[in-house]
Write an enzyme that holds these catalytic residues in place. Structure first.
Site, PDB file in Angstrom:
ATOM      1  CE1 TYR A 150      -3.373  -3.238  -1.508  1.00 42.64           C
ATOM      2  CE2 TYR A 150      -3.341  -2.274  -3.688  1.00 42.64           C
ATOM      3  CZ  TYR A 150      -2.871  -2.486  -2.529  1.00 42.64           C
ATOM      4  OH  TYR A 150      -1.533  -1.428  -2.016  1.00 42.64           O
ATOM      5  NE  ARG A 187      -5.034   0.438  -2.165  1.00 40.75           N
ATOM      6  CZ  ARG A 187      -5.442   0.694  -3.301  1.00 40.75           C
ATOM      7  NH1 ARG A 187      -6.598  -0.030  -3.674  1.00 40.75           N
ATOM      8  NH2 ARG A 187      -4.875   1.652  -4.061  1.00 40.75           N
ATOM      9  CG  ASP A 188       0.243   0.167   1.602  1.00 37.99           C
ATOM     10  OD1 ASP A 188       0.839  -0.306   2.587  1.00 37.99           O
ATOM     11  OD2 ASP A 188       1.044  -0.102   0.521  1.00 37.99           O
ATOM     12  CB  SER A 245      -0.521   1.490  -2.749  1.00 39.85           C
ATOM     13  OG  SER A 245       0.110   1.406  -1.217  1.00 39.85           O
ATOM     14  CG  ASP A 266       1.590  -4.199   1.921  1.00 44.68           C
ATOM     15  OD1 ASP A 266       2.342  -5.363   1.909  1.00 44.68           O
ATOM     16  OD2 ASP A 266       1.923  -3.352   1.074  1.00 44.68           O
ATOM     17  CG  ASP A 301       6.786  -1.786  -7.062  1.00 44.38           C
ATOM     18  OD1 ASP A 301       5.764  -2.257  -7.185  1.00 44.38           O
ATOM     19  OD2 ASP A 301       7.980  -2.131  -7.376  1.00 44.38           O
TER      20      ASP A 301
END
Length: 447
Positions: free
Chosen positions: A172, A177-178, A184, A224, A402
């Site tokens: 990840y 990213r995301d 995130s 994701d 989160d």
């Protein structure tokens, strides 16, 4: 069912002392007011501006560095030094006949959290979570060396117990990213050498795994990322990331296969790709990724519900799912499987149930951030009741946040301040004590 690997022979959970954070505890970051020195045997290691953590190391204690750590870049130009695969993938469910190695990182977080609970009954239940195996997320290149430590411990346990071990990980660290969320955001940027940095990150993972060929590694690949390419290309950041995401995921698959890592591509969840209109585009994309990476037998299939809250089998449809006939993960999987199989990808599935113990708690299906009232769900097992599903797993370590509810944070996402989000919340990935205690008390089945 899985047997859970014991950590007792390999993990010493450091007790807190005055002005010292425990191993794997937080030791720095913007807004951090706790200890900045680490317990003996660990070093305060910078992860990002908001989080430094005590990781095992040679020094007895240290404080968070004032400056950022430079990220190493790849010196290769489109080539790889990864070894060729020395064996073929075993047929069948890769979880069968193996114990899942429980994460020392998460076990230490849980032990520290349980020690801070005054209610003895709740504290006992909380402490038991340390023995439930979760996936370890390698979301920063600085964390990669710890993989070697876990693999060495798993190798020793395998030798002493005679029980074959699986070390479960999450890959990840994509650049940008995301792309459709903020909480995130990662360490790599496409505009700043991101693809080369990512390939170097993968090469480092491969180098660690190569040293321990007798331990099986199972990986979830980039939560994701691919799902965003199915539904969120209208988001400029996702459209701009599409080519890089596909190139990086392809590289990850090809290189991890050389060291016999069994992989499950992240496939969102029922409330995302489970809508009938999304099934065919999702199947097309996942099959293309699988085939472009050589249809490797080490790409076992897809992971669903990662870090989400959907039931595997819902007793009745949650009102928020109205209009979607695939209102739980079982329905989603059984709707997607025939489409993706006919497209040429013989995918099997794993399903995250780490925070799915309580249903009907969200105001909207897209709400994902620290949802109020959530509880730990069904514990990891291969007794899934569905031949398409290899295992129920805990991919998201319950208690790791989160995203922050602090609207002034650069990583703030509005989902983390919604009416069904637990507030106040710290930065993504850091420990959220209040939320962990809720997960324990609301666990279903009970701990």
């Amino acid at each position: 069912m899985f047997k859970f690997a014991s950590l007792l022979a390999f993990v010493t959970l450091a007790s807190s002392v005055a002005a010292q954070a425990p191993i794997y505890g937080q030791c720095g970051g913007q807004g951090w007011s706790g200890a900045t020195a680490c317990a003996a045997g660990s070093v305060c290691t910078y992860s990002n501006d908001y989080y430094s953590q005590c990781l095992p190391g040679a020094a007895s204690s240290t404080t968070a560095p004032a400056s950022t750590v430079s990220v190493p870049t790849s010196t290769a130009s489109g080539t790889s030094s990864a070894p060729s695969s020395t064996s073929t993938a075993a047929a069948g469910n890769p979880f069968e006949g193996y114990e899942i190695f429980a994460s020392p990182y998460y076990a230490a977080e849980v032990a520290a959290a349980a020690a801070n609970i005054t209610d003895s009954t709740l504290a006992g239940k909380a402490a038991s979570v340390a023995n439930i195996p979760t996936f370890t997320w390698f979301d920063q290149v600085a964390k990669v060396p710890t993989l070697g430590t876990y693999l060495a411990n798993a190798t020793a346990l395998q030798t002493s117990s005679g029980s074959k071990q699986i070390v479960p990980i999450v890959v990840y660290d994509l650049p940008d990213r995301d792309c459709a969320a903020s909480a995130s955001n990662g360490e790599f940027s496409i505009a700043d050498n991101g693809e080369a940095n990512y390939k170097d990150y993968i090469d480092q993972l491969v180098a660690q795994i190569k040293q321990y060929p007798d331990v099986r590694v199972v990986a979830v690949i980039e939560p994701d990322s691919l799902a965003n390419l199915v539904t969120n290309l209208s988001v400029e950041k996702c459209a701009n990331a599409q080519t890089t995401y596909l190139a990086c995921v392809n590289y990850a698959i090809e290189q991890l296969a050389t060291v016999n890592v069994y992989m499950y591509l992240d496939a969102g969840h029922a409330g995302w790709l489970g809508w009938p209109a999304n099934l065919s585009p999702a199947a097309t994309l996942f099959t293309q990724v699988y085939q472009n990476a050589g249809s490797s037998p080490f790409v076992r299939g897809l992971a669903t519900n990662v870090a989400n809250y959907n039931a595997l089998v819902a007793a009745s449809p949650d009102p928020i799912t109205q209009g979607n006939p695939n209102y739980d993960e079982s329905l989603y999987i059984n709707a997607l499987a025939p489409v993706i199989h006919s497209a040429g990808f013989p995918a099997q599935f794993i399903v995250d149930q780490g925070r799915a113990g309580v249903q009907n708690i969200r105001a909207a299906w897209g709400d994902w951030c620290n949802v109020k009232g959530a509880g730990f769900g069904t514990q990891p097992t291969t007794d899934t009741g569905d031949s398409l599903i290899d295992a129920i797993v805990w991919v998201k370590p319950g208690g790791e946040c989160d995203g922050t509810s602090n609207s002034s944070s650069p990583r703030y996402d509005p989902h983390c301040s919604l009416s069904d989000a637990t507030i106040p919340a710290p930065e993504a990935g850091t420990w959220f004590q209040t939320y962990f205690e809720t997960l324990v008390s609301a666990a279903n089945p009970a701990l």
